[in-house]
Design a protein around this motif. Structure first.
Motif, PDB file in Angstrom:
ATOM      1  N   ILE A  86       1.130  -1.185   0.192  1.00  0.00           N
ATOM      2  CA  ILE A  86      -0.354   0.073  -0.054  1.00  0.00           C
ATOM      3  C   ILE A  86       0.765   1.563  -0.019  1.00  0.00           C
ATOM      4  N   PRO A  87       0.667   2.408  -0.697  1.00  0.00           N
ATOM      5  CA  PRO A  87       2.030   3.258  -0.702  1.00  0.00           C
ATOM      6  C   PRO A  87       1.499   3.905   0.185  1.00  0.00           C
ATOM      7  N   LYS A  88       3.264   4.898   0.638  1.00  0.00           N
ATOM      8  CA  LYS A  88       2.839   5.697   1.318  1.00  0.00           C
ATOM      9  C   LYS A  88       3.548   6.676   1.648  1.00  0.00           C
ATOM     10  N   LYS A  89       3.729   7.916   2.396  1.00  0.00           N
ATOM     11  CA  LYS A  89       4.063   9.186   2.065  1.00  0.00           C
ATOM     12  C   LYS A  89       5.674   9.002   2.087  1.00  0.00           C
ATOM     13  N   ASP A 124       6.993   6.853   0.641  1.00  0.00           N
ATOM     14  CA  ASP A 124       7.719   5.832  -0.712  1.00  0.00           C
ATOM     15  C   ASP A 124       8.367   7.602  -1.754  1.00  0.00           C
ATOM     16  N   TRP A 125       7.130   8.509  -2.517  1.00  0.00           N
ATOM     17  CA  TRP A 125       6.804   9.375  -2.438  1.00  0.00           C
ATOM     18  C   TRP A 125       8.494  10.472  -2.662  1.00  0.00           C
ATOM     19  N   VAL A 126       8.802  10.194  -1.523  1.00  0.00           N
ATOM     20  CA  VAL A 126      10.369  11.011  -0.834  1.00  0.00           C
ATOM     21  C   VAL A 126      11.499   9.898  -1.277  1.00  0.00           C
ATOM     22  N   TRP A 127      11.320   8.468  -1.626  1.00  0.00           N
ATOM     23  CA  TRP A 127      12.052   7.779  -2.160  1.00  0.00           C
ATOM     24  C   TRP A 127      12.275   7.874  -3.855  1.00  0.00           C
ATOM     25  N   PHE A 128      11.127   7.963  -4.559  1.00  0.00           N
ATOM     26  CA  PHE A 128      11.319   8.202  -5.423  1.00  0.00           C
ATOM     27  C   PHE A 128      11.940   9.823  -5.720  1.00  0.00           C
ATOM     28  N   ASN A 154      10.217  -1.162  -0.574  1.00  0.00           N
ATOM     29  CA  ASN A 154      10.097  -0.034  -1.104  1.00  0.00           C
ATOM     30  C   ASN A 154       9.111   0.904  -2.048  1.00  0.00           C
ATOM     31  N   GLY A 155      10.037   2.187  -2.486  1.00  0.00           N
ATOM     32  CA  GLY A 155       8.844   2.292  -3.647  1.00  0.00           C
ATOM     33  C   GLY A 155       9.300   1.972  -4.991  1.00  0.00           C
ATOM     34  N   GLY A 156      10.472   1.376  -4.890  1.00  0.00           N
ATOM     35  CA  GLY A 156      10.350   0.641  -6.323  1.00  0.00           C
ATOM     36  C   GLY A 156       9.967  -0.698  -6.815  1.00  0.00           C
ATOM     37  N   GLU A 157       9.936  -1.011  -5.413  1.00  0.00           N
ATOM     38  CA  GLU A 157       9.421  -2.392  -5.508  1.00  0.00           C
ATOM     39  C   GLU A 157       7.877  -2.201  -5.470  1.00  0.00           C
ATOM     40  N   LYS A 158       7.243  -1.253  -4.869  1.00  0.00           N
ATOM     41  CA  LYS A 158       5.993  -1.250  -4.513  1.00  0.00           C
ATOM     42  C   LYS A 158       5.335  -0.784  -5.822  1.00  0.00           C
ATOM     43  N   ALA A 159       6.151  -0.288  -6.998  1.00  0.00           N
ATOM     44  CA  ALA A 159       6.674   0.261  -8.099  1.00  0.00           C
ATOM     45  C   ALA A 159       5.838  -1.234  -9.251  1.00  0.00           C
ATOM     46  N   TRP A 160       6.684  -2.715  -9.339  1.00  0.00           N
ATOM     47  CA  TRP A 160       6.765  -2.945  -9.806  1.00  0.00           C
ATOM     48  C   TRP A 160       5.733  -4.353  -9.812  1.00  0.00           C
ATOM     49  N   TYR A 161       4.688  -4.222  -8.096  1.00  0.00           N
ATOM     50  CA  TYR A 161       3.935  -4.324  -7.420  1.00  0.00           C
ATOM     51  C   TYR A 161       2.393  -4.316  -8.322  1.00  0.00           C
ATOM     52  N   GLU A 182      20.869  -8.094   9.439  1.00  0.00           N
ATOM     53  CA  GLU A 182      20.722  -6.623  10.152  1.00  0.00           C
ATOM     54  C   GLU A 182      20.857  -5.236   9.488  1.00  0.00           C
ATOM     55  N   THR A 183      21.989  -5.679   8.913  1.00  0.00           N
ATOM     56  CA  THR A 183      22.512  -4.377   8.547  1.00  0.00           C
ATOM     57  C   THR A 183      22.192  -4.789   7.189  1.00  0.00           C
ATOM     58  N   TRP A 184      22.211  -4.446   6.465  1.00  0.00           N
ATOM     59  CA  TRP A 184      20.735  -5.189   5.392  1.00  0.00           C
ATOM     60  C   TRP A 184      19.824  -4.458   5.401  1.00  0.00           C
ATOM     61  N   ALA A 185      19.165  -4.809   6.254  1.00  0.00           N
ATOM     62  CA  ALA A 185      17.140  -4.281   6.782  1.00  0.00           C
ATOM     63  C   ALA A 185      17.439  -3.026   7.040  1.00  0.00           C
ATOM     64  N   LYS A 186      17.965  -2.803   7.997  1.00  0.00           N
ATOM     65  CA  LYS A 186      18.831  -1.201   8.370  1.00  0.00           C
ATOM     66  C   LYS A 186      18.890   0.404   6.611  1.00  0.00           C
ATOM     67  N   GLU A 187      19.964  -0.898   5.948  1.00  0.00           N
ATOM     68  CA  GLU A 187      20.562   0.108   5.308  1.00  0.00           C
ATOM     69  C   GLU A 187      19.196   0.417   3.470  1.00  0.00           C
ATOM     70  N   HIS A 188      18.651  -0.860   3.724  1.00  0.00           N
ATOM     71  CA  HIS A 188      17.606  -0.878   2.467  1.00  0.00           C
ATOM     72  C   HIS A 188      15.844  -0.519   2.829  1.00  0.00           C
ATOM     73  N   HIS A 189      15.454  -0.624   4.463  1.00  0.00           N
ATOM     74  CA  HIS A 189      14.539  -0.853   4.924  1.00  0.00           C
ATOM     75  C   HIS A 189      14.520  -0.858   6.336  1.00  0.00           C
TER      76      HIS A 189
END
Length: 365
Positions: A214-217, A219-223, A241-248, A320-327
């Motif tokens: 579900i798009p969130k506020k 996500d627009w900043v992500w783009f 993230n925003g890109g994954e939601k766009a693909w979805y 954990e590091t991947w999660a913190k940096e990407h999500h």
């Protein structure tokens, strides 16, 4: 707690990787140029007509198109409302062969070239901080199985669809009519029978993941920040993230349209007319070619482009590091659930031991 260093290359390894990237980019550029040239050849109506029906003269085509009959050609269908060649059919052929096929292949070849160029210039996205060795469960076994099944079907349908659309201009001249006939027949069977299965599983996967997409506020900043490539600092992202939601949502819209048009083509026994089938074919081809082009970016980011991304969909766990940096927003929600690799191994060993004990107890003495 032991921290595992990130695997970012340096020194000689960095130069070797750059050279490898350059070679990869050149190969993909040459391949994309070849695909583009093939697509342009596909747009040549004279060549297409010669390939489809060699030995037929322009006068004969004109007679058939006007509805004339003769000893060598006639419309054999009972009470047909069409000539053998009709205006709508010719419009469909022109759209398919002059526009959809070549521009679809240009889109796919262009996307491959852009990805190669991006990889050469930017390179792989490595983790900025060392790995902690503590893991978070991101994907369940059921969801991973569903994802890989849908992905395998998607790739199979893309390859067989491209073969049906353009294969005659490549494989027929390379392997001859006998091999080409077998290839196109196999592609047709696979495409027709796997398509409905893909459609059903795609709907199941989309329903399963709708809550996380579900798009969130933020996500627009992500783009606006290009997924973190523009500006400083990490970009906020939840589970997706925003890109994954766009693909979805692309799959939920264009993907469903491709599936629906595929069902129209797959089941002509519901009395849909020729015009309906022709437009369904155009919609199906445009949507499928577009999804195939975009999917190359999805595949790149999830495999070669981002360190740690593929691990989540193969093992189910991410560091954990991947999660913190990407999500980071998702990480804040689940960080208390992080466990070490040793704990995961112990759990698997315990489950395996219990399973073996249960099997032993079930055997008669």
């Amino acid at each position: 707690m032991t921290k595992v260093p990130s695997r970012a290359p340096s020194g000689t390894a960095s130069w070797l990787q750059r050279g490898w990237r350059l070679c990869l980019m050149l190969v993909l550029l040459v391949a994309s140029l070849g695909v583009t040239q093939m697509a342009v050849a596909q747009a040549d109506p004279d060549r297409e007509m010669t390939t489809a029906a060699p030995g037929i003269t322009a006068d004969q085509w004109r007679q058939v198109r006007s509805g004339e009959t003769g000893p060598n050609y006639r419309d054999s269908r009972h009470e047909s409302n069409y000539n053998l060649i009709n205006a709508s059919g010719e419009t469909w052929r022109i759209l398919r062969n002059r526009w959809v096929s070549p521009f679809g292949m240009i889109a796919i070849g262009g996307m491959a070239a852009l990805i190669a160029l991006f990889y050469f210039i930017v390179g792989r996205k490595y983790l900025e901080e060392p790995r902690t060795g503590r893991l978070l469960l991101r994907w369940s076994l059921l969801m991973r199985a569903l994802h890989w099944t849908v992905a395998t079907l998607f790739i199979t349908l893309a390859l067989t669809g491209l073969n049906l659309l353009l294969g005659k201009f490549v494989f027929r001249s390379l392997f001859g009519d006998a091999v080409w006939g077998w290839m196109v027949s196999a592609s047709k069977v696979l495409h027709n029978y796997l398509g409905p299965i893909f459609g059903v599983l795609l709907v199941i996967m989309l329903i399963s993941l709708i809550k996380e997409n579900i798009p969130k506020k933020h996500d627009w900043v992500w783009f606006k920040k290009g997924g973190g490539m523009i500006g400083k600092g990490h970009v906020d992202a939840g589970f997706c993230n925003g890109g994954e939601k766009a693909w979805y949502w692309l799959l939920a819209s264009v993907g469903i349209l491709v599936v629906a048009s595929g069902f129209v083509l797959d089941f002509p026994n519901f009395d849909q007319g020729r015009d309906t089938m022709q437009w369904a074919n155009i919609i199906h081809a445009v949507g499928a070619l577009g999804l195939t082009a975009v999917s190359l970016g999805h595949i790149y980011i999830g495999t070669l482009g981002t360190e740690g991304a593929l691990e989540g969909m193969t093992t189910g766990y991410v560091d954990e590091t991947w999660a913190k940096e990407h999500h980071n927003l998702w990480y804040e929600e689940v960080k208390d659930q992080a466990i070490s690799e040793e704990e995961i191994a112990a759990r698997k060993a315990g489950d395996s031991g219990e399973h073996s004990a249960a099997n032993s107890a079930a055997k008669p003495s």
